[in-house]
Design a protein around this motif. Structure first.
Motif, short mmCIF file in Angstrom:
data_model
loop_
_atom_site.label_atom_id
_atom_site.label_comp_id
_atom_site.label_asym_id
_atom_site.label_seq_id
_atom_site.Cartn_x
_atom_site.Cartn_y
_atom_site.Cartn_z
N THR A 112 0.86 -1.18 0.00
CA THR A 112 0.00 0.00 0.00
C THR A 112 0.90 1.22 0.00
O THR A 112 1.85 1.30 0.77
CB THR A 112 -0.93 0.02 1.22
OG1 THR A 112 -1.70 -1.19 1.24
CG2 THR A 112 -1.88 1.21 1.18
N VAL A 113 0.58 2.15 -0.90
CA VAL A 113 1.32 3.41 -1.01
C VAL A 113 0.41 4.51 -0.49
O VAL A 113 -0.73 4.65 -0.94
CB VAL A 113 1.71 3.70 -2.47
CG1 VAL A 113 2.44 5.03 -2.58
CG2 VAL A 113 2.54 2.57 -3.05
N TYR A 114 0.91 5.28 0.45
CA TYR A 114 0.20 6.45 0.97
C TYR A 114 0.96 7.68 0.48
O TYR A 114 2.18 7.74 0.62
CB TYR A 114 0.19 6.43 2.50
CG TYR A 114 -0.40 5.17 3.07
CD1 TYR A 114 -1.76 5.05 3.30
CD2 TYR A 114 0.42 4.08 3.37
CE1 TYR A 114 -2.30 3.88 3.81
CE2 TYR A 114 -0.10 2.91 3.88
CZ TYR A 114 -1.46 2.81 4.09
OH TYR A 114 -1.99 1.65 4.59
N THR A 115 0.24 8.63 -0.10
CA THR A 115 0.91 9.84 -0.58
C THR A 115 0.10 11.07 -0.20
O THR A 115 -1.13 11.03 -0.14
CB THR A 115 1.14 9.80 -2.11
OG1 THR A 115 1.81 11.00 -2.51
CG2 THR A 115 -0.16 9.67 -2.88
N PRO A 172 -2.23 13.74 -7.29
CA PRO A 172 -1.96 14.24 -8.65
C PRO A 172 -0.46 14.21 -9.00
O PRO A 172 -0.09 13.85 -10.12
CB PRO A 172 -2.49 15.68 -8.62
CG PRO A 172 -3.57 15.65 -7.57
CD PRO A 172 -3.04 14.70 -6.51
N ARG A 173 0.40 14.53 -8.06
CA ARG A 173 1.85 14.47 -8.30
C ARG A 173 2.28 13.01 -8.50
O ARG A 173 3.10 12.72 -9.37
CB ARG A 173 2.60 15.09 -7.11
CG ARG A 173 4.10 15.03 -7.21
CD ARG A 173 4.68 16.16 -8.04
NE ARG A 173 4.92 15.70 -9.40
CZ ARG A 173 4.84 16.45 -10.50
NH1 ARG A 173 4.52 17.71 -10.41
NH2 ARG A 173 5.07 15.96 -11.68
N TYR A 174 1.73 12.11 -7.71
CA TYR A 174 2.04 10.69 -7.85
C TYR A 174 1.67 10.21 -9.26
O TYR A 174 2.45 9.52 -9.91
CB TYR A 174 1.30 9.88 -6.79
CG TYR A 174 1.73 8.44 -6.71
CD1 TYR A 174 2.70 8.04 -5.81
CD2 TYR A 174 1.17 7.48 -7.54
CE1 TYR A 174 3.11 6.70 -5.73
CE2 TYR A 174 1.57 6.15 -7.48
CZ TYR A 174 2.54 5.77 -6.58
OH TYR A 174 2.94 4.47 -6.52
N ARG A 175 0.49 10.59 -9.72
CA ARG A 175 0.05 10.20 -11.07
C ARG A 175 0.97 10.81 -12.12
O ARG A 175 1.33 10.15 -13.10
CB ARG A 175 -1.40 10.62 -11.31
CG ARG A 175 -2.39 9.77 -10.51
CD ARG A 175 -3.82 10.26 -10.74
NE ARG A 175 -4.22 10.16 -12.13
CZ ARG A 175 -4.86 9.13 -12.65
NH1 ARG A 175 -5.19 8.10 -11.90
NH2 ARG A 175 -5.19 9.13 -13.92
N ALA A 176 1.35 12.07 -11.95
CA ALA A 176 2.23 12.73 -12.91
C ALA A 176 3.60 12.06 -12.96
O ALA A 176 4.25 12.02 -14.01
CB ALA A 176 2.37 14.22 -12.55
N ALA A 203 -2.29 -0.66 -3.79
CA ALA A 203 -3.26 0.43 -3.73
C ALA A 203 -2.47 1.71 -3.45
O ALA A 203 -1.44 1.68 -2.78
CB ALA A 203 -4.28 0.20 -2.62
N VAL A 204 -2.96 2.82 -3.99
CA VAL A 204 -2.41 4.14 -3.70
C VAL A 204 -3.51 4.92 -2.99
O VAL A 204 -4.63 5.02 -3.50
CB VAL A 204 -1.96 4.88 -4.97
CG1 VAL A 204 -1.49 6.29 -4.65
CG2 VAL A 204 -0.87 4.09 -5.70
N ILE A 205 -3.19 5.44 -1.82
CA ILE A 205 -4.17 6.14 -1.01
C ILE A 205 -3.67 7.55 -0.71
O ILE A 205 -2.53 7.72 -0.24
CB ILE A 205 -4.43 5.38 0.31
CG1 ILE A 205 -4.98 3.99 -0.02
CG2 ILE A 205 -5.37 6.16 1.22
CD1 ILE A 205 -5.12 3.07 1.16
N GLY A 206 -4.50 8.54 -0.98
CA GLY A 206 -4.17 9.93 -0.67
C GLY A 206 -4.45 10.22 0.79
O GLY A 206 -5.49 9.83 1.32
#
Length: 141
Positions: A86-89, A93-97, A118-121
């Motif tokens: 699991t990635v928490y950021t 939007p920066r992660y996607r870029a 999973a990526v979780i904001g």
């Protein structure tokens, strides 16, 4: 040496059903069998002195992933043993870029055996300077 009583460790089986959108940088499902479950604590880009390193998300991601893989290696595992990450950021939007660069970093450090992910904001992480944190689960033979 492998035998019927001691088969070679094949690692988790990655499943990506054709009915689902093609995965990029993750697996839709991971089936893992083994004798040891390793739960990996969240890792940020902390260095050995407890300071956040890296000013960009890719720099911090590389250090956080390195830290996660270091903990896994000390438990006797390899990146191929990861079943879930699991990635928490703090900045989706920066992660996607940065996704292409983050994928390159992942492949360089962990290879192409992608776990379920999973990526979780999040609003913020424990260390205010941290932009990203990774935790995971691995299954070892």
């Amino acid at each position: 040496m492998s035998s019927p009583q001691n088969p070679p460790h094949k690692g988790p089986e990655r499943l990506n059903p054709p009915e689902l959108s093609p995965p990029t940088g993750f697996s839709h499902a991971v089936v893992a069998t083994g004798s040891r479950l390793v739960l990996l604590a969240g890792q940020t880009s902390l260095d050995g002195d407890g300071r956040i390193t890296g000013g960009t998300l890719p720099e911090q991601f590389a250090r956080a992933l390195t830290n996660l893989l270091t903990a896994l290696r000390h438990a006797g595992g390899t990146p191929a043993d990861l079943a879930r990450v699991t990635v928490y950021t703090t900045d989706v939007p920066r992660y996607r870029a940065d996704a292409r660069e983050l994928g390159r970093i992942w492949r360089e450090l962990a290879g192409r055996d992608y776990p379920a992910m999973a990526v979780i904001g999040v609003a913020r992480l424990w260390d205010e300077e941290a932009l990203v944190e990774l935790d995971g689960t691995a299954v070892l033979p």
